[in-house]
Motif scaffolding. Structure first.
Motif, short mmCIF file in Angstrom:
data_model
loop_
_atom_site.label_atom_id
_atom_site.label_comp_id
_atom_site.label_asym_id
_atom_site.label_seq_id
_atom_site.Cartn_x
_atom_site.Cartn_y
_atom_site.Cartn_z
N SER A 90 38.51 53.79 16.48
CA SER A 90 39.55 52.84 16.09
C SER A 90 39.31 51.53 16.81
O SER A 90 38.66 51.48 17.86
CB SER A 90 40.95 53.38 16.44
OG SER A 90 41.08 53.52 17.84
N GLY A 91 39.84 50.45 16.25
CA GLY A 91 39.71 49.14 16.88
C GLY A 91 38.60 48.32 16.27
O GLY A 91 37.66 48.84 15.71
N GLU A 92 38.75 46.99 16.40
CA GLU A 92 37.76 46.09 15.84
C GLU A 92 37.14 45.17 16.88
O GLU A 92 36.16 44.51 16.63
CB GLU A 92 38.38 45.23 14.74
CG GLU A 92 38.70 46.01 13.48
CD GLU A 92 38.94 45.07 12.31
OE1 GLU A 92 37.97 44.57 11.74
OE2 GLU A 92 40.11 44.85 11.98
N SER A 93 37.72 45.09 18.06
CA SER A 93 37.17 44.24 19.10
C SER A 93 36.87 45.10 20.32
O SER A 93 37.30 46.24 20.44
CB SER A 93 38.16 43.14 19.49
OG SER A 93 39.31 43.70 20.10
N ASP A 96 39.87 46.55 22.13
CA ASP A 96 40.65 47.55 21.40
C ASP A 96 39.85 48.82 21.11
O ASP A 96 40.36 49.73 20.47
CB ASP A 96 41.14 46.98 20.07
CG ASP A 96 42.25 45.98 20.26
OD1 ASP A 96 42.27 45.00 19.51
OD2 ASP A 96 43.08 46.17 21.16
N GLY A 215 39.31 38.61 5.90
CA GLY A 215 40.21 39.71 6.22
C GLY A 215 41.23 39.95 5.13
O GLY A 215 41.40 39.15 4.20
N ASN A 227 43.62 38.71 10.05
CA ASN A 227 42.58 39.55 10.66
C ASN A 227 41.19 39.12 10.21
O ASN A 227 40.33 39.94 9.91
CB ASN A 227 42.83 41.04 10.37
CG ASN A 227 42.57 41.41 8.92
OD1 ASN A 227 42.93 40.67 8.02
ND2 ASN A 227 41.97 42.56 8.70
N ARG A 229 37.44 37.57 10.75
CA ARG A 229 36.48 37.84 11.81
C ARG A 229 35.21 37.02 11.58
O ARG A 229 34.85 36.69 10.46
CB ARG A 229 36.12 39.32 11.90
CG ARG A 229 35.23 39.83 10.79
CD ARG A 229 34.66 41.20 11.14
NE ARG A 229 33.72 41.65 10.13
CZ ARG A 229 34.01 42.48 9.14
NH1 ARG A 229 35.23 42.95 9.04
NH2 ARG A 229 33.09 42.85 8.27
N VAL A 259 37.83 38.02 16.40
CA VAL A 259 38.43 39.02 15.50
C VAL A 259 39.94 38.96 15.59
O VAL A 259 40.50 39.00 16.69
CB VAL A 259 37.95 40.44 15.86
CG1 VAL A 259 38.60 41.46 14.94
CG2 VAL A 259 36.44 40.53 15.80
N ASN A 261 43.26 40.94 15.10
CA ASN A 261 43.57 42.37 15.08
C ASN A 261 45.06 42.56 15.31
O ASN A 261 45.48 43.11 16.31
CB ASN A 261 42.76 43.07 16.17
CG ASN A 261 42.68 44.56 15.96
OD1 ASN A 261 42.97 45.06 14.88
ND2 ASN A 261 42.29 45.29 16.99
N ARG A 318 48.37 37.68 22.17
CA ARG A 318 49.06 38.51 21.18
C ARG A 318 50.53 38.12 21.12
O ARG A 318 51.16 37.91 22.17
CB ARG A 318 48.95 40.00 21.54
CG ARG A 318 49.47 40.91 20.43
CD ARG A 318 49.40 42.38 20.84
NE ARG A 318 50.46 42.71 21.78
CZ ARG A 318 50.49 43.85 22.47
NH1 ARG A 318 49.51 44.71 22.35
NH2 ARG A 318 51.48 44.10 23.29
N PHE A 730 48.57 49.21 12.61
CA PHE A 730 47.57 48.32 12.02
C PHE A 730 47.03 48.99 10.78
O PHE A 730 46.37 50.03 10.86
CB PHE A 730 46.45 48.05 13.02
CG PHE A 730 45.43 47.05 12.52
CD1 PHE A 730 45.76 45.72 12.41
CD2 PHE A 730 44.16 47.45 12.15
CE1 PHE A 730 44.85 44.78 11.95
CE2 PHE A 730 43.24 46.53 11.69
CZ PHE A 730 43.58 45.19 11.59
#
Length: 745
Positions: A90-93, A96, A215, A227, A229, A259, A261, A318, A730
């Motif tokens: 899980s996560g994109e960065s 995370d 995104g 989102n 990137r 990114v 997120n 955030r 998410f």
């Protein structure tokens, strides 16, 4: 015939092709010509630091080569998750990033020992999110399940991901380019060129990547992509072989990404893919690394030295209230900053060409410094926590195999780990002013492995494995001060003991392969990641107030994990291949009390739907030393599905009387409920169709992902476990479509 050092280096980087089937040529004893025989291809891996057939290794290994990744439209490590059961990402960065194997694992926190270790070209990544960038010039990826520690420079109680990039070729000039265009204006461009500089002596391989995407989530308040990137990466590898038995590989890597997120408040609108946050929340991370690997073969021994330096930087704001409210008007911003600098050195000696006894022994040293902090501001209260966490690790390990006879072998490994950690923190906020702290700890442990393997034939392997794993303790550097005063300033080391029983069998004339494994793992002082719940959330029609949040790691007295895995591959014909896997994982904590929880759960609520933390809101009153907690003893750990399964079907053939090959592939993945109210079960399905020249010069692949437009969350937390007093999540990407063009020269 003994392989020279260059040949071994090439094999270790690209030992096999993980095609769905192979046509093996066999000499016919009665005639001179050869006949073709349909059989599952032998997959060679380096999971145990030597070249072995995957079916002979006494542990569960999943392997994905460059061709498989390309045909499956795998642009990121997260795409690998769809191809096998019992494996979650899980996560994109980088910040995370979360990886779990057999249900063990959680979001990684930079600088802390992860449950799953990630290695790129033999170098352990101190931030596992470094592997989350787009895949670039990959030879293969190996997923090792179960405790690792006597073969690699870093302990890992759940498993390891071994990423091997392609090695330069000092004989032939060549390269490839690849371009992808897909939904959300997603574009990705890759290129590699291999340059022989001095024949048989010196070669360079240069790779580059650029990708961008709008995104699939839109910020309606800011009229921006939420989102989006943008990523870029580059790699330079130099291979130097001054002598037949000596080689050196210099590996220089750079990656940079931005990114978006965004977490979103849960509700009926979350799958409208719209958000209304007043900050775009773009996370930026940059990774630079350089490593040098030297291999020297002397008689029946090979000496290997790998030295590496890594620099990782991350910053990410955030919107901490997930609303349109501005700071000072009920809104808040939380900004995380990290800078991780590290160096590591690993030395190994490995024996070869001994049919009775093989050994490997190694030393490992690493030193890392993590400087980071969190800055919170809601206009009424601000808090700035910064700290430096220094870790110095030393390990000595060995792994040895004794062949009792032609059928039986026993492998035993041992590791001693020594970790010295220190932390310095400073907290400045509106209430406490400035508070400083400093602490240090020394952790050490023995871990090991014992495996018994039985191979009555070349297509049957049975094994039982006993493993002991270890993870060092450490400090919660950016936890707020009163959490530290309440005992959440540090956590202890974790140890675990595991048993695995498995079999790997091929039958139907090597056209059907069935691998099974059952396992049980028991943890002492289980390390549990928790989202800090220092929140004040007040909901009125257009008003939200919140206070700081972060991550903390604490210990449970014990935990147990158990499960089973089944994987199969069947070649129904020369053209048709079917693969599948099913995994069951169950993880339950024993005694785990005093887990931080929401202030709502602890009863800090005024009239109406207003939740106030008396600790951080001036004038609210209340006991400022109170930390609301809960008891989760005996609960099933949340976040990872207990049941997962995957299915792969491919039909590949060639057009008659042409030089063209074609394939059609379908994949599906089922993830069961993840023990949270907001994380339901789901099924995704992807389709691929491709055309390529017989020579491999060019290819074109069209694909569609999540073709049923399944609605599910990549990750999420309900009000109880989010620490926010609200459900957040998410959403995963809806249906997407694309085409990939490739050309080799």
């Amino acid at each position: 015939m003994k392989l020279n050092i260059l040949t071994k280096a090439m094999l270790l980087a690209g030992a096999t092709s993980l095609s769905s089937y192979s046509v093996a040529e066999e000499a016919d004893n009665t005639q001179a010509d050869t006949e073709k025989k349909l059989a599952i291809e032998v997959i060679t891996v380096s999971a145990q630091k030597r070249l072995e057939s995957q079916q002979e290794v006494a542990l569960t290994v999943n392997t994905f080569d460059a061709d498989t990744l390309s045909k499956s439209g795998a642009f990121e490590l997260t795409d690998i998750e769809k191809m096998t059961a019992g494996f979650s990402i899980s996560g994109e960065s980088g910040h995370d990033a979360g990886i779990s194997i057999r249900g063990i694992g959680a979001k990684s926190i930079s600088g802390l020992d992860p449950a799953v270790a990630v290695f790129i070209d033999g170098v352990v990544q101190n931030n596992v999110g470094s592997a989350f960038g787009s895949l670039l010039d990959i030879e293969r990826i190996e997923i090792l399940r179960g405790p690792q520690g006597t073969l690699y420079g870093k302990n890992a109680p759940a498993g390891a991901i071994n990423i091997i990039t392609k090695t330069p070729d000092s004989l032939e000039f060549g390269g490839n380019v690849e371009a992808t265009y897909s939904s959300w204006n997603t574009q990705e461009y890759k290129g590699t060129v291999n340059i022989p500089l001095i024949e048989d002596v010196l070669a360079a391989r240069v790779s580059g990547l650029f990708s961008e995407s709008d995104g699939y989530i839109e910020n309606k308040l800011l009229d921006k992509d939420a989102n989006s990137r943008e990523r870029s990466a580059a790699r330079l590898k130099l291979l130097y072989t001054p002598m037949e038995n000596l080689s050196a590989i210099l590996n220089v890597n750079y990656s940079d990404s931005e990114v978006g997120n965004p977490l979103q408040l849960m509700g009926d609108s979350i799958y409208e893919f719209e958000t209304f946050e007043n900050d775009p929340g773009i996370a930026e991370d940059k990774n630079e690394s350089v490593s040098l690997q030297i291999d020297w073969e002397l008689d029946s021994l090979e000496f290997t030295l790998i030295s590496a330096m890594q620099d990782y930087e991350f910053t990410g704001p955030r919107d901490n209230d997930f609303s349109p409210a501005e700071v000072g008007m009920g809104g808040s911003i939380l900004t995380i900053d990290q800078k991780l600098e590290s160096e590591s050195h690993e030395f190994r000696v490995t024996s070869y060409d001994n049919d009775k006894f093989e050994f490997m022994a190694g030393l490992f040293y690493s030193n890392q410094e993590l400087a980071g902090g969190s800055l919170f501001d809601n206009g009424f209260f601000n808090q700035n926590i910064s700290g430096v966490d220094v870790t110095e690790s030393f390990g000595i390990f060995t792994n040895n195999t004794y062949f009792l006879d032609d059928d039986w072998s026993v492998t035993f490994g041992l590791r001693y780990s020594d970790d010295r950690k220190s932390a310095t923190t400073t907290q400045v906020d509106s209430i406490l002013g400035e508070v400083q702290g400093r602490d240090s700890e020394h952790f050490e442990s023995f871990s090991g492995s014992l495996k018994l393997r039985y191979m009555p034939t070349t297509d049957q392997t049975y094994y039982v494995s006993l493993d002991r794993a270890y993870r060092a303790g450490g400090f919660n550097v950016v936890a707020p001060q009163h959490y530290k005063e309440a005992g959440y300033d540090k956590y202890d080391s974790e140890t675990s003991n595991a048993i695995e029983i498995g079999s790997k069998i091929q039958f139907w004339d090597n056209r059907f392969q069935l691998n099974t494994a059952v396992f049980y793992q028991e943890f002492d002082d289980y390390q549990y990641n928790m989202f800090l719940t220092e929140q004040a959330v007040a909901f009125a029609p257009f008003f939200v107030v919140s206070a700081p949040a972060g991550n903390v790691r604490l210990n449970g007295s014990d935990a147990e994990a158990k499960g089973a895995e089944v994987e199969f591959t069947v070649l129904l014909s020369e053209q048709l291949t079917v693969k599948g896997s099913v995994a069951y994982n169950h993880i339950e904590v024993g005694s785990l009390e005093n887990v931080p929880t929401t202030f709502a759960d602890a009863g800090y609520a005024t009239a109406g739907p207003v939740i106030i933390d008396p600790r951080v809101m001036p004038g609210a009153g209340g006991d400022t030393s109170t930390i609301p907690t809960k008891d989760v003893s005996g609960e099933v750990l949340k976040g990872n599905p207990q049941w997962t399964s995957s299915l792969f079907v491919e039909y590949a053939d060639e057009f008659a009387d042409t030089s063209l090959d074609w394939f059609v592939r379908a994949t599906a993945k089922y993830n069961g409920e993840r023990d949270k109210a907001v994380l339901d079960s789901y099924v995704t399905a992807d389709l691929f169709a491709g055309l390529r020249s017989n020579s491999g010069k060019w290819s074109i692949t069209a694909w569609a992902k999540n073709i049923t437009d399944e609605e599910y969350l990549i990750f999420g937390n309900d009000a109880e476990t989010s620490g926010l007093g609200v459900d957040v999540g998410f959403p995963a990407e809806p249906s997407s479509y694309g085409v990939t063009l490739g050309y080799s020269f």
